[in-house]
Design an enzyme around this catalytic site. Sequence first.
Site, PDB file in Angstrom:
ATOM      1  N   GLY A  14      43.254  53.301  26.941  1.00 35.70           N
ATOM      2  CA  GLY A  14      44.629  53.422  26.454  1.00 35.70           C
ATOM      3  C   GLY A  14      45.235  54.790  26.749  1.00 35.70           C
ATOM      4  O   GLY A  14      44.530  55.782  26.923  1.00 35.70           O
ATOM      5  N   ARG A  18      51.181  58.894  21.916  1.00 33.62           N
ATOM      6  CA  ARG A  18      51.623  59.759  20.820  1.00 33.62           C
ATOM      7  C   ARG A  18      50.967  61.141  20.806  1.00 33.62           C
ATOM      8  O   ARG A  18      51.383  62.029  20.087  1.00 33.62           O
ATOM      9  CB  ARG A  18      51.380  59.041  19.474  1.00 33.62           C
ATOM     10  CG  ARG A  18      52.434  57.974  19.201  1.00 33.62           C
ATOM     11  CD  ARG A  18      52.161  57.266  17.892  1.00 33.62           C
ATOM     12  NE  ARG A  18      51.139  56.252  18.026  1.00 33.62           N
ATOM     13  CZ  ARG A  18      50.490  55.696  16.995  1.00 33.62           C
ATOM     14  NH1 ARG A  18      50.735  56.108  15.760  1.00 33.62           N
ATOM     15  NH2 ARG A  18      49.591  54.757  17.190  1.00 33.62           N
ATOM     16  N   GLY A  80      46.263  45.805  27.221  1.00 36.41           N
ATOM     17  CA  GLY A  80      45.794  45.407  25.899  1.00 36.41           C
ATOM     18  C   GLY A  80      44.282  45.371  25.747  1.00 36.41           C
ATOM     19  O   GLY A  80      43.538  45.426  26.731  1.00 36.41           O
ATOM     20  N   ASN A 229      45.545  59.119  16.770  1.00 31.84           N
ATOM     21  CA  ASN A 229      46.665  58.745  17.644  1.00 31.84           C
ATOM     22  C   ASN A 229      47.607  59.890  17.973  1.00 31.84           C
ATOM     23  O   ASN A 229      48.296  59.862  18.975  1.00 31.84           O
ATOM     24  CB  ASN A 229      47.476  57.614  17.005  1.00 31.84           C
ATOM     25  CG  ASN A 229      46.626  56.373  16.811  1.00 31.84           C
ATOM     26  OD1 ASN A 229      46.109  55.822  17.778  1.00 31.84           O
ATOM     27  ND2 ASN A 229      46.439  55.954  15.569  1.00 31.84           N
ATOM     28  N   TYR A 388      30.492  98.222  39.397  1.00 29.71           N
ATOM     29  CA  TYR A 388      31.406  97.545  40.334  1.00 29.71           C
ATOM     30  C   TYR A 388      32.076  98.580  41.216  1.00 29.71           C
ATOM     31  O   TYR A 388      32.691  99.530  40.712  1.00 29.71           O
ATOM     32  CB  TYR A 388      32.450  96.786  39.498  1.00 29.71           C
ATOM     33  CG  TYR A 388      33.404  95.941  40.308  1.00 29.71           C
ATOM     34  CD1 TYR A 388      32.927  94.997  41.213  1.00 29.71           C
ATOM     35  CD2 TYR A 388      34.781  96.066  40.136  1.00 29.71           C
ATOM     36  CE1 TYR A 388      33.805  94.220  41.934  1.00 29.71           C
ATOM     37  CE2 TYR A 388      35.668  95.278  40.846  1.00 29.71           C
ATOM     38  CZ  TYR A 388      35.174  94.352  41.750  1.00 29.71           C
ATOM     39  OH  TYR A 388      36.047  93.569  42.464  1.00 29.71           O
TER      40      TYR A 388
HETATM   41  C1  UD1 Z   1      44.108  47.513  17.646  1.00 28.40           C
HETATM   42  C2  UD1 Z   1      44.010  46.079  17.130  1.00 28.40           C
HETATM   43  C3  UD1 Z   1      44.417  46.055  15.662  1.00 28.40           C
HETATM   44  C4  UD1 Z   1      43.552  46.989  14.869  1.00 28.40           C
HETATM   45  C5  UD1 Z   1      43.593  48.400  15.469  1.00 28.40           C
HETATM   46  C6  UD1 Z   1      42.565  49.261  14.795  1.00 28.40           C
HETATM   47  C7  UD1 Z   1      44.466  44.546  18.976  1.00 28.40           C
HETATM   48  C8  UD1 Z   1      45.461  43.656  19.628  1.00 28.40           C
HETATM   49  N1  UD1 Z   1      44.873  45.233  17.917  1.00 28.40           N
HETATM   50  O1  UD1 Z   1      45.470  47.882  17.600  1.00 28.40           O
HETATM   51  O2  UD1 Z   1      44.291  44.731  15.146  1.00 28.40           O
HETATM   52  O3  UD1 Z   1      43.972  47.025  13.508  1.00 28.40           O
HETATM   53  O4  UD1 Z   1      43.287  48.358  16.869  1.00 28.40           O
HETATM   54  O5  UD1 Z   1      42.692  50.578  15.226  1.00 28.40           O
HETATM   55  O6  UD1 Z   1      43.339  44.608  19.416  1.00 28.40           O
HETATM   56  N2  UD1 Z   1      42.607  50.174  24.810  1.00 28.40           N
HETATM   57  C9  UD1 Z   1      42.212  49.979  26.109  1.00 28.40           C
HETATM   58  N3  UD1 Z   1      43.040  49.296  26.957  1.00 28.40           N
HETATM   59  C10 UD1 Z   1      44.238  48.800  26.559  1.00 28.40           C
HETATM   60  C11 UD1 Z   1      44.623  49.025  25.222  1.00 28.40           C
HETATM   61  C12 UD1 Z   1      43.795  49.695  24.384  1.00 28.40           C
HETATM   62  O7  UD1 Z   1      41.140  50.404  26.525  1.00 28.40           O
HETATM   63  O8  UD1 Z   1      44.918  48.192  27.375  1.00 28.40           O
HETATM   64  C13 UD1 Z   1      41.709  50.921  23.918  1.00 28.40           C
HETATM   65  C14 UD1 Z   1      42.341  52.221  23.453  1.00 28.40           C
HETATM   66  O9  UD1 Z   1      41.987  53.293  24.311  1.00 28.40           O
HETATM   67  C15 UD1 Z   1      41.747  52.375  22.054  1.00 28.40           C
HETATM   68  C16 UD1 Z   1      41.515  50.963  21.595  1.00 28.40           C
HETATM   69  O10 UD1 Z   1      41.500  50.161  22.745  1.00 28.40           O
HETATM   70  O11 UD1 Z   1      40.489  53.057  22.096  1.00 28.40           O
HETATM   71  C17 UD1 Z   1      42.599  50.471  20.626  1.00 28.40           C
HETATM   72  O12 UD1 Z   1      43.829  50.467  21.282  1.00 28.40           O
HETATM   73  P1  UD1 Z   1      45.193  50.692  20.520  1.00 28.40           P
HETATM   74  O13 UD1 Z   1      46.292  50.553  21.481  1.00 28.40           O
HETATM   75  O14 UD1 Z   1      45.139  51.939  19.710  1.00 28.40           O
HETATM   76  O15 UD1 Z   1      45.190  49.405  19.549  1.00 28.40           O
HETATM   77  P2  UD1 Z   1      46.125  49.206  18.291  1.00 28.40           P
HETATM   78  O16 UD1 Z   1      47.468  48.819  18.755  1.00 28.40           O
HETATM   79  O17 UD1 Z   1      45.996  50.344  17.382  1.00 28.40           O
HETATM   80 CA    CA Z   2      45.206  52.659  17.533  1.00 26.12          CA
END
Ligand code: UD1
Ligand code: CA
Length: 453
Positions: A14, A18, A80, A229, A388
């Site tokens: 991700g 932020r 995602g 975040n 030096y």
């Molecule tokens: C996600 C969950 C949510 C949960 C929350 C807990 C989903 C759809 N939602 O939301 O239910 O309450 O985590 O913190 O799963 N990441 C990737 N690739 C991506 C997107 C994310 O590797 O395309 C990784 C990010 O780096 C991070 C983790 O997945 O380590 C969570 O991603 P983030 O976007 O923060 O998820 P949330 O929207 O917070």
């Molecule tokens: Ca998150």
Amino acid sequence: MNNDKVQCVILAAGQGTRMKSERPKVLHPIAGKPMVQYAIEAAYSIGSRRPIVVIGHGAEQVQHALGDHVDTVRQIPQQGTGHALLQARSKLDPAAELVLVLYGDTPFLSAATIQRLLDTHLAAGAVLSLVTFTPDDPALYGRIIRDAGGRLLDIVEYKEATPEQRALREVNSGIFCYQTQWLLAHLEQLQPRAGHGEYYLTDLVNLAAQEQAKTATCSCDEAEVLGINDRAQLAAAERWMREKINLRLMLSGVTLIDPATTYVEAQVTIEPDTVIYPGTHIQGATIIGRECTLGPNTIIEDSRIGNRVEIVASLVEGATIEDDVDIGPFSHLRPGTHLDEGVHIGNFAEVKDSRLGPGTKQGHFSYLGNATIGANVNIGAGTITCNYDGQRKHPTTIGANTFIGSDTLLVAPVNIGHDAGTGAGAVVTHDVADHELVYGVPARPKVKKNREA
Ligand code: UD1
Ligand code: CA
């Protein structure tokens, strides 16, 4: 713990928008360690197989930082959490019974909670299990939807939730465990969300519920699964991690006069009966022995410190300090410094790439660079190794029991023998023999030295 049937996947692709940073979020350090490292260590600490880390945003940088401790797969673009796990699909070993999903931005998760999830999963014979938590403010987390009997039905993201669902306080931590075969059979059924095209890993919960497959949950404290975040959460995480480290140190026998102003990074080890005064930072791969007194206002980085060492208001970097050494106030030991037992370093001394033999004293206002100094040498106030010449560094050696007078300039390369001496203000441009005493500018021998007389 025998978890060699567990394959761990860490989601770390991700963007971390932020954070407002050029640096990928998962590389921001907490207590001196990139935050993704905590998830990797958690995976190793439960004895799982070599983890797979899904990287994407800043992949090159993250790959470089991770080195070869893990396998990586790339997720570009990032669509995602479900899409992230899909990228790891081809690397999942079907012989591994379970797949465990961790996040790269959740550094406080304990091995005990992971183990509890695995135990719950196996005891229930579940195809999918997850860790939930119930914070006072469920904020933007995905809401856990259950039927009247408490059976898990779905996870609904905040932005897609109805007001009734938003009022639910049990939420998804993101930490999941899957039966590998079930996961491999279902992962590709995930559908992208209309509009933004994201694949939600959480949709697998609904798939399992529709099939009436067994699922399980266990819960943990909010503090364990807080995600980082933004910079405010980063600072809070830094403070919690520091409190955790300080508590561990105190319980293991280290005295912290004021834990609130004692900054010890995650990799550091300190033996019992060492006392740390306020304003002290101990960083990097530092190892500290017993019964030392450190600080106040001291910074020690990547150094090895023996037993009964005292350091006051000084900066020590990349140094090796043996037992019973005392340093400071206001001195700077730079990389490559090695102080043997019982060395005394006083005020405003600087040492770099030099070894000082046992019992040697460097009391005041002096600089030693690229020097090898024997035992029981006295370095007078104001002594400088002129190491030096504007282009290259040159060595200085001084034999045991030699007395370097105040304000001596040692113009390197130069060798001074043992039991020798220099007069105050000498500028030494030629080697000095054993037992020889030199004076003046440039320094010349005057009389045979006889310090006992
Ligand atoms: C996600 C969950 C949510 C949960 C929350 C807990 C989903 C759809 N939602 O939301 O239910 O309450 O985590 O913190 O799963 N990441 C990737 N690739 C991506 C997107 C994310 O590797 O395309 C990784 C990010 O780096 C991070 C983790 O997945 O380590 C969570 O991603 P983030 O976007 O923060 O998820 P949330 O929207 O917070
Ligand atoms: Ca998150």
